[in-house]
Design a protein around this motif. Structure first.
Motif: not given
Length: 113
Positions: A4-26
């Protein structure tokens, strides 16, 4: 092996890890696909890899982009690359659990690509 390539990763507090897209806006969630492609891209210049290892890595990258299943050999190769490339124990543990298909509490992104 079903992946399942869509599985997400969490930080230590249980929030979904996020990354800036290539434009950095979102920001977008970090998924197994994101991590796998990053790990394998890191190893593109691995001068000690055999031709067979390089080809297996290429096949994994294609399957990650197409969201295809992996062979056991490909899972082993991805884990081998992760052993070196992933320095965070928290991220490495989640990745290993996903690749071992251990029951996790991770969330799936609806409509993720």
């Amino acid at each position: 092996m079903k992946i399942n390539w869509d599985e997400t990763f969490e930080n230590e507090t249980g929030e979904t890890l996020m990354v800036h897209n290539t434009e950095g806006a979102t920001e977008t969630p970090v998924t197994l696909k994101t991590i796998a492609l990053q790990i394998l891209t890191t190893f593109e210049k691995d001068k000690q890899a055999t031709g067979a290892e390089k080809y297996t890595r290429y096949e994994i990258m294609k399957k990650a982009k197409e969201k295809g299943d992996l062979s056991i050999e490909e899972v082993v190769e991805l884990k081998k690359c992760a052993d070196v490339a992933v320095t965070s124990p928290w991220l490495y543990g989640q990745l290993t659990d996903l690749l071992n298909q251990k029951e996790t509490k991770f969330k799936k992104i609806e409509g993720g690509k």
